[in-house]
Structures are given as C-alpha cells and as structure tokens.
Design a protein around this motif. Structure first.
Motif, short mmCIF file in Angstrom:
data_model
loop_
_atom_site.label_atom_id
_atom_site.label_comp_id
_atom_site.label_asym_id
_atom_site.label_seq_id
_atom_site.Cartn_x
_atom_site.Cartn_y
_atom_site.Cartn_z
N LEU A 37 -5.15 0.75 -9.77
CA LEU A 37 -4.39 2.43 -10.13
C LEU A 37 -3.44 2.77 -10.80
O LEU A 37 -3.03 3.34 -10.93
CB LEU A 37 -3.31 1.93 -8.54
CG LEU A 37 -4.50 1.48 -7.49
CD1 LEU A 37 -2.95 1.19 -6.44
CD2 LEU A 37 -5.05 2.19 -7.04
N ALA A 75 2.20 2.18 -3.02
CA ALA A 75 1.13 2.65 -4.51
C ALA A 75 1.50 3.69 -4.22
O ALA A 75 1.03 4.56 -4.90
CB ALA A 75 -0.14 1.73 -3.77
N ILE A 76 1.48 4.54 -3.06
CA ILE A 76 1.60 5.84 -2.82
C ILE A 76 2.45 6.66 -2.99
O ILE A 76 2.32 7.64 -3.63
CB ILE A 76 1.34 5.93 -1.13
CG1 ILE A 76 -0.50 5.85 -0.46
CG2 ILE A 76 1.02 7.94 -1.42
CD1 ILE A 76 -1.95 6.34 -1.39
N GLY A 132 1.08 -0.96 -0.05
CA GLY A 132 0.56 0.18 0.00
C GLY A 132 1.38 1.16 0.01
O GLY A 132 0.88 2.61 -0.95
N ARG A 133 1.98 1.16 1.17
CA ARG A 133 2.98 2.06 0.88
C ARG A 133 3.53 2.69 -0.94
O ARG A 133 4.11 3.45 -1.42
CB ARG A 133 4.11 2.12 1.87
CG ARG A 133 4.54 3.42 2.07
CD ARG A 133 5.27 3.42 2.76
NE ARG A 133 6.81 4.57 2.61
CZ ARG A 133 6.08 5.98 3.08
NH1 ARG A 133 4.94 6.42 3.76
NH2 ARG A 133 7.43 6.65 3.19
N ILE A 166 -3.92 -5.27 -8.32
CA ILE A 166 -3.86 -4.01 -7.74
C ILE A 166 -2.67 -2.63 -8.47
O ILE A 166 -3.75 -1.67 -9.15
CB ILE A 166 -3.21 -4.02 -6.02
CG1 ILE A 166 -3.94 -4.88 -5.89
CG2 ILE A 166 -3.11 -2.48 -5.43
CD1 ILE A 166 -2.89 -5.30 -4.33
N TYR A 198 -7.40 7.14 -2.90
CA TYR A 198 -6.62 6.37 -4.21
C TYR A 198 -6.29 5.50 -3.89
O TYR A 198 -6.70 4.56 -5.22
CB TYR A 198 -4.93 7.43 -4.26
CG TYR A 198 -3.83 6.99 -5.61
CD1 TYR A 198 -4.37 7.01 -6.40
CD2 TYR A 198 -3.48 5.54 -4.94
CE1 TYR A 198 -3.82 5.82 -7.90
CE2 TYR A 198 -2.67 5.54 -5.81
CZ TYR A 198 -2.89 5.62 -7.49
OH TYR A 198 -2.16 4.98 -8.02
N LEU A 199 -6.69 4.53 -2.72
CA LEU A 199 -6.08 3.13 -2.20
C LEU A 199 -7.85 2.60 -1.90
O LEU A 199 -8.54 1.65 -2.45
CB LEU A 199 -5.17 3.06 -1.54
CG LEU A 199 -4.06 3.38 -1.70
CD1 LEU A 199 -3.34 2.63 -0.23
CD2 LEU A 199 -3.55 2.18 -2.99
N ILE A 234 -5.59 -5.22 -0.48
CA ILE A 234 -4.19 -4.73 0.03
C ILE A 234 -3.76 -5.19 1.72
O ILE A 234 -3.33 -6.14 2.29
CB ILE A 234 -4.24 -3.15 -0.07
CG1 ILE A 234 -3.26 -2.77 -1.69
CG2 ILE A 234 -2.61 -2.71 1.23
CD1 ILE A 234 -3.27 -1.46 -1.48
N VAL A 242 -8.78 -0.79 -3.97
CA VAL A 242 -8.13 -2.16 -3.98
C VAL A 242 -8.03 -2.07 -2.06
O VAL A 242 -6.81 -3.12 -2.01
CB VAL A 242 -6.64 -1.72 -4.96
CG1 VAL A 242 -7.47 -2.21 -6.00
CG2 VAL A 242 -5.83 -0.19 -4.15
N LEU A 243 -8.68 -1.37 -0.90
CA LEU A 243 -8.34 -1.26 0.43
C LEU A 243 -7.95 -2.79 0.69
O LEU A 243 -7.15 -3.51 1.45
CB LEU A 243 -8.96 -0.56 0.62
CG LEU A 243 -8.38 -0.25 2.27
CD1 LEU A 243 -7.42 0.78 2.37
CD2 LEU A 243 -9.32 0.87 2.91
#
Length: 454
Positions: free
Chosen positions: A301, A6-7, A3-4, A297, A197-198, A205, A201-202
């Motif tokens: 995104l 992806a950010i 997740g991080r 994922i 943003y997530l 993840i 897909v939260l």
C-alpha cells in the motif's frame, strides 16, 4: 483495526482538515503587476471561502467543501472511485452562488437493468454506445455519460421494479464543464472504474483479523479460573459451596453440562477427573507475527508499517526514512485528488463568480488560455510530521539561504501555514508590543546605538 488504519492514515495525511486554495494567477501573461495580482488573489480567496466554508455548497446541506474532501477521498479508497454530481440550486440572500455538489456512493453508478453481481456490460438502446459498470463510452472509447441508479443495489426496502437509472452526460455541451466528477486513481490503460485501495491485501487483512480474534478468545478462556470438585463414594451433605453463576443466568439446569466462568465451581460424579491444559496464550510470537504481516501489507500500500501501526520504535534515521517514503505517496495522492476534484470545482465556481460579476477577470470568456491564467492555483494540506523539529528548521534555513527553496514553500512544508499571512501577523504583533513598551522599535534602537557610539 489494521484495515481501518490503512484507510484513515492516508486520509489524515493527504487531506486532513481539507486542501486549502492558494491562488497563483499567471500575472505576467495577463499583463498586470505583482502587487495588483496579489490583491486580486487575496480577494478571490476570500470570495471562494464564502462558498467553500458554507454548508450550502453541499446539495444535501450536510458538509462544507473541506469536509466533503475527506468524505470523497475515503469513498475513493473504499470503493475504488468517488463520485460527485455538479448541480445548480437556488440563490439566497446570504449565499449568492448556485453551485452545489452532491456526493453519492459508487454503488449507484451501474449498468441499467443489471446488478453488480449479475452483469456489468450493456448498451445504450438509443445510440448503441457501450456501457461498462455505469460508464457509457462512444466508439472511440471516450466517456460520454454516466448511468446513476435511484437506489442502492440489493436494497431490501426497494424491490427490483422500483429501480431506475438516470443518464447524466459527462460534460456540458455548451460550457464543456464536467457534470459529474469521478475521483479515481487509474492504474491501467482504458480503465473506466477504480479498484478499492485494500483489494491487493484484503485477504491478508481478513486472516489477521481472524487470528487476532482467536488469540483474544483464547486469552479470555485462559483467564477463567474454574474449580472442579470430585465427589467420593459417599457424598458430603451441606458442603457449603455454591456456583458463581447465578441461577437466573443459567436457565435450564443440565446435570451433564459444565460451564466455564470466573470463579465457577463445578461438581463431578465419581470416577471423573479434570486436567487443566496450559494453552500458552496469548502466544509469545503474536506481536512479531503481526508486525511482519504489517510490513508486507504496508509495502503493497506504499505505507510503512510504522505509520500503519502508529509505532515508532526504531532509530531517528529509520523513522525519518519511513516518514519520507510515506510522504512520497501522500504528495502523489494529494496532487491526484486536487487535479481530479479541487481544481475542477474551483474552475466551475470561478466561471459562475465571473459571470455574476463578483470577480472581475478581463477576457475570461474570450479565450480559454486567458481563463486558464486566471484559474491557476495551488492546493495545500497538512504538513509532514517532524521527528526532530530543530533539525528540520535548520535544514529549511539552509535550503532558503542557498536558494534551493523559498520561505513560502518551507512555511507550507513545515507547518502548512501561509507565509504572507505570517509576515502580516508578525508585523502587527511587533507594532502592538512596541506600543505596550515590551519591544523597542528599530528607530529607537538605531538612535541609542548612535549615542553610545558617539
């Protein structure tokens, strides 16, 4: 971790160290020459850097303008929208501008007398306007104001009766400039607040995180080699072995409790035996499963899994295709962020700079079209990565030779640099090398060539 990644990956590629100003005034419309326009643009960029490079442009005096860009972009991805309040501060001898930016979290924009989970809709008691999640709209649906709380929701240090909301008009009544900048990637019609943003897909993840922790725990337990001693009918006195766990770490000793640990020895009473099961951990398909989930994922995104995992194990063509596909989304987000934040801030700054006389722009306050011509600009950030620099440079040369592109644009695309400054620096370096005798001048080379020919 996924997740991080992806950010921070979009943040690093879209914003990087900050989007830089490149002034591009409409000199043809303004009726000035190209050379005069170049001088004005350089002076304006130098003057803007005086404000942008300083921490005094931040109302909190924590970050400069370029650092605030990364923070605001991260906030927009995490919360769905990023927020910046436009304020006026005191003019200092060493900082001649009053413009200040105050970044604050999206949680503070909320409907008065409600919390995020108890209600999002309300009304302005004075004019009857509807309020959606802190955004006040009129009867036509246009945004007219924002309601900003003085505390964060559910802050245990501040009881409910201490909460208050300030109504800030979206635009100035005289200047028409924004008082609050909302950075949001709108996806639907009549959408007043952003979506994180997530969000799509939260759940995936979160489940991947749980699966990874379970595999890690199982691998650690498997690594514990524990010995069990089975006692016979007649216990042997003075066996000479002690447990590996120190007594002070065990606490109260329970004869029916058995502990696992590296090198631990446990004794069993007669009639008990232990069979060690092989859990086959870590699982052999762990990496393949995580990679497959990263593909899903990344597809949601617009982020190829190679960038999401920072793993380029495919061929050159496949890796380059992944980078090109990712940069379509990066460029789109860069354009969106520059139009929502960088350009409005630049225009607000330009109004103040012209009003204070630090920038001369004739007719700026007489006609909005003239002001727009003076405020035209481009915002450039980090360049795309290159898998094979030689092929990329050769392709850039072909595009310039066939007039498909310009040297200035290719310089920005390949290295993120400034073509004009590169030419000036190369000329300076050439002059220095000629003076040092390390490089012959063009005049000397021509003379020597003529003598040899004669």
């Amino acid at each position: 971790a996924l997740g991080r990644s992806a950010i921070v990956t979009p943040r690093t590629n879209v914003i990087g160290a900050g989007l830089r100003l490149k002034s591009r005034i409409d000199y043809d419309f303004l009726g000035i020459g190209r050379e005069q326009a170049d001088q004005w643009e350089r002076k304006t960029e130098r003057e803007f850097s005086l404000w942008a490079d300083s921490r005094f442009c931040d109302a909190l005096r924590l970050n400069n303008f370029y650092e605030m860009q990364g923070i605001l972009f991260m906030s927009a991805l995490l919360n769905g929208d990023g927020w910046a309040a436009v304020k006026q501060g005191d003019i200092q001898r060493y900082f001649p501008y009053a413009l200040r930016l105050h970044l604050f979290e999206a949680d503070r924009v909320s409907t008065p007398d409600t919390f995020a989970l108890t209600g999002i809709q309300g009304r302005n008691k004075e004019n009857g306007n509807r309020i959606y999640s802190g955004v006040e709209i009129d009867d036509n649906g246009a945004v007219v104001a924002y309601w900003i709380s003085n505390h964060y929701p559910y802050d245990p240090a501040n009881p409910y009766w201490k909460y208050g909301w300030n109504r800030v008009e979206a635009f100035g009544q005289i200047t028409g400039q924004p008082n609050v900048l909302q950075i949001m990637d709108t996806e639907r019609c009549e959408q007043y607040r952003g979506v994180p943003y997530l969000a799509p897909v939260l759940e995936a993840i979160k489940q991947i995180g749980r699966y990874t922790e379970a595999e890690l725990t199982a691998a650690i337990i498997t690594g514990f080699f524990t010995v069990f001693l089975k006692e016979g009918e007649t216990p042997v006195a003075g066996f000479g072995l002690e447990e590996a766990i120190p007594q002070e770490e065990k606490g109260d000793v329970d004869p029916n409790e058995y502990e696992l640990g590296a090198g631990t020895i446990n004794s069993l009473p007669p009639g008990y035996s232990v069979e060690i099961a092989d859990p086959k951990r870590p699982a052999t398909n762990f990496d393949a499963f995580i990679t497959a989930m990263a593909r899903h994922i990344g597809g949601a995104l617009e982020l190829p899994y190679e960038l999401l995992l920072k793993s380029f194990t495919a061929s050159y063509s496949a890796s380059r295709a992944a980078l090109l596909e990712a940069w379509k989304a990066f460029r789109m987000r860069r354009t969106w962020f520059a139009s929502d934040f960088c350009q409005p801030v630049y225009e607000i700054w330009m109004h103040e700079a012209v009003a204070r006389g630090r920038i001369r722009a004739f007719g700026f306050f007489n006609d909005p079209l003239i002001a727009k011509a003076w405020c035209r600009s481009e915002w450039h950030g980090p360049a795309p990565g290159q898998i094979d620099p030689m092929k990329e440079v050769q392709a850039a040369q072909k595009r310039v030779e066939n007039c498909f592109s310009t040297r200035e644009r290719e310089t920005m695309e390949l290295t993120g640099g400034d073509f004009d400054k590169n030419v000036e620096q190369l000329e300076l370096e050439r002059t220095m090398m000629e003076k040092a005798g390390l490089l012959q001048s063009a005049v000397t080379q021509t003379q020597e060539g003529g003598e040899e020919t004669g």
